[in-house]
Design an enzyme around this catalytic site. Structure first.
Site, PDB file in Angstrom:
ATOM      1  N   VAL A   1      81.927 123.435  94.538  1.00 55.47           N
ATOM      2  CA  VAL A   1      82.130 123.742  93.113  1.00 55.47           C
ATOM      3  C   VAL A   1      82.883 122.584  92.481  1.00 55.47           C
ATOM      4  O   VAL A   1      83.901 122.128  92.998  1.00 55.47           O
ATOM      5  CB  VAL A   1      82.926 125.059  92.926  1.00 55.47           C
ATOM      6  CG1 VAL A   1      83.208 125.302  91.451  1.00 55.47           C
ATOM      7  CG2 VAL A   1      82.166 126.230  93.518  1.00 55.47           C
TER       8      VAL A   1
ATOM      9  N   GLY B   1      87.631 119.808  92.389  1.00 55.51           N
ATOM     10  CA  GLY B   1      86.461 120.338  93.090  1.00 55.51           C
ATOM     11  C   GLY B   1      86.907 121.015  94.364  1.00 55.51           C
ATOM     12  O   GLY B   1      88.057 120.869  94.786  1.00 55.51           O
ATOM     13  N   LYS B   2      86.047 121.778  94.962  1.00 55.99           N
ATOM     14  CA  LYS B   2      86.376 122.395  96.259  1.00 55.99           C
ATOM     15  C   LYS B   2      85.069 122.755  96.939  1.00 55.99           C
ATOM     16  O   LYS B   2      84.077 123.058  96.268  1.00 55.99           O
ATOM     17  CB  LYS B   2      87.212 123.670  96.045  1.00 55.99           C
ATOM     18  CG  LYS B   2      88.021 124.066  97.250  1.00 55.99           C
ATOM     19  CD  LYS B   2      89.305 123.263  97.339  1.00 55.99           C
ATOM     20  CE  LYS B   2      90.118 123.594  98.565  1.00 55.99           C
ATOM     21  NZ  LYS B   2      91.420 122.915  98.560  1.00 55.99           N
ATOM     22  N   GLY B   3      85.090 122.747  98.256  1.00 56.00           N
ATOM     23  CA  GLY B   3      83.892 123.107  99.007  1.00 56.00           C
ATOM     24  C   GLY B   3      84.234 124.031 100.147  1.00 56.00           C
ATOM     25  O   GLY B   3      85.386 124.109 100.569  1.00 56.00           O
TER      26      GLY B   3
END
Ligand code: NAD
Length: 428
Positions: free
Chosen positions: A72, A117-119
């Site tokens: 995201v 962001g992050k995953g």
């Protein structure tokens, strides 16, 4: 429970601990103080982009398993997205979305030229071999590669991912780009473009934040008794640096147990024991106590540095610390935070207290792009400058708006992103 707070029902507790709702509460309170109009709020609340990918992996026994991954990108107004990738069985889109927004505010509060962001990948790394983890990491990298890049989105390690994971991502990306691209991820091993001081950076930031906040509480490190929850990268290194600074660390814990010594722990000996045994259990220079008692111990400073939702409306009334320095992400729910601040407890919020990690990640990205690497002393002194400046700006904002440090940190962060948004305007 005292002070008239009824025990939250299970449903209410689920809502209280929902990371996205928690983030939204923090955001809305700060946005009210800033008088942000609804249009700007709407833009800043929504992630820019959410990607969901299916990852078919050949397992060691020859079978094929399909994993689900997310990335995201919350906001790119101030620069490329920055944020970790976690591997865990309970990863879900709501959580990744909330964490990506937190990264936008964290990068902004320390004034880095990054968005958030992050995953995450839904998997249980404890049951997977190294080969399976490598194939999963490479497959995930290829699947999200179109939205990655040193100028687009720069991942980093998070829960259950590490330097090796970052090396696989860097290698996979570089093979497809047909050139070695070190600046595609941070938190890499030193030998492939990592930065000096990155491993200690989050703990060092926690220590610097504690030093600054202690002045607000009117105490000196030598007189401060500290309880640290979690003994990993943040908690273990944070405890060691605080110990070296003169603080008395009376309790440490890991997921297996908790140790306590009212005279102060010999932190280097604790960490040596942990390295040798893999857990705190069995350490001889302390009493072993129940994990549930730890956060409620009589102490001056509490450093929750393990995981989220540890301080909730269920235990906030029993916390005795005067100062909480949030090493973990989201260790205190928004409701608990208000209960504590109403009692005068000073809380240095996660987006400020643990921003040392992303700050040295930024240094790593800068060094990779320059191809010129700094000494550990330079890294540490630049980190200190950034952390102290950010802390002072947040403390000043807290005074100006008569709010706690958490709301003040959100105000500083959101105001910076909103200002860039107004300058850049909408594309249509
Ligand atoms: P880690 O895996 O290195 O260490 C986690 C530690 O917490 C371990 O000692 C583990 O045993 C312990 N633990 C887990 N659950 C626990 C529980 N219920 N009670 C007590 N101890 C428990 O992880 P880390 O990198 O230190 O990250 C800790 C937190 O800090 C996470 O919330 C993470 O998102 C956040 N954080 C980490 C960094 C970083 O650079 N590593 C940066 C910012 C934020």
């Amino acid at each position: 429970m005292s002070s008239g707070h009824a025990l939250a029902s299970d449903q209410a507790m689920l809502e209280e601990c929902n990371p996205f709702l928690s983030m939204a509460r923090g955001f809305n309170t700060a946005a009210d103080h800033l008088g942000l109009d609804e249009g700007v709020r709407e833009v800043l609340r929504q992630p820019d982009r959410e990607m969901k990918v299916s990852l078919p992996i050949r397992m060691d026994d020859g079978s094929v398993k399909v994993f689900t991954g997310y990335r995201v990108q919350h906001n790119t107004l101030r620069g490329p997205c920055k944020g970790g990738i976690r591997f865990a069985p309970d990863v879900n889109l709501d959580e990744v979305r909330a964490l990506s927004a937190w990264m936008t505010w964290k990068c902004s509060v320390v004034n880095l030229p990054f968005g958030g962001g992050k995953g995450g990948v839904i998997c249980d790394p404890r049951t997977m071999s190294n080969g399976e983890l490598e194939r999963l990491t490479r497959s995930y990298t290829i699947a999200i590669m179109d939205i990655l890049g040193p100028d687009r989105d720069v991942p980093a390690p998070d829960m259950n991912t590490n330097e090796q994971t970052m090396a696989w991502i860097m290698d996979t990306y570089s093979m497809h780009a047909r050139r070695t691209t070190t600046a595609i991820v941070t938190g890499k091993p030193l030998s492939i473009g990592g930065s000096q001081g990155r491993r200690e950076a989050t703990g060092r930031g926690v220590m610097i934040s504690a030093n600054q906040a202690l002045k607000i509480v009117g105490m000196r490190p030598e007189n401060a008794r500290v309880v640290v929850q979690g003994s990993g990268n943040v908690g273990g290194i944070g405890a060691l640096l605080l110990h070296q600074e003169g603080y008395k660390i009376t309790s440490m814990s890991d997921m297996y147990g908790c140790i306590y010594n009212e005279k102060g722990l010999d932190v280097p000996a604790v960490l040596l024991h942990l390295r040798r045994q893999g857990r705190l259990e069995g350490f001889l220079g302390a009493d072993h106590i129940q994990a549930s008692e730890q956060l409620e111990l009589d102490c001056d400073v509490l450093v929750p540095a393990a995981t989220e939702n540890q301080i909730t409306s269920r235990n906030a009334d029993r916390i005795k610390a005067k100062l909480i320095v949030e090493g973990a992400n989201g260790p205190t729910t928004a409701i608990a935070s208000k209960m504590l601040e109403d009692r005068g407890v000073v809380i240095v919020p996660d987006i400020l207290a643990n921003a040392g990690g992303v700050t040295v990640s930024y240094f790593e990205w800068v060094q990779d792009r320059m191809g010129y690497f700094w000494s550990e002393d330079i890294v540490n002194s630049r980190l200190e400058q950034i952390m102290i400046k950010a802390f002072d700006e947040v403390a000043e904002m807290a005074k100006r708006h008569n709010v706690g440090l958490r709301t003040a940190a959100y105000i500083v962060a959101i105001d910076r992103v909103a200002t860039v948004y107004r300058m850049r305007g909408l594309a249509n």
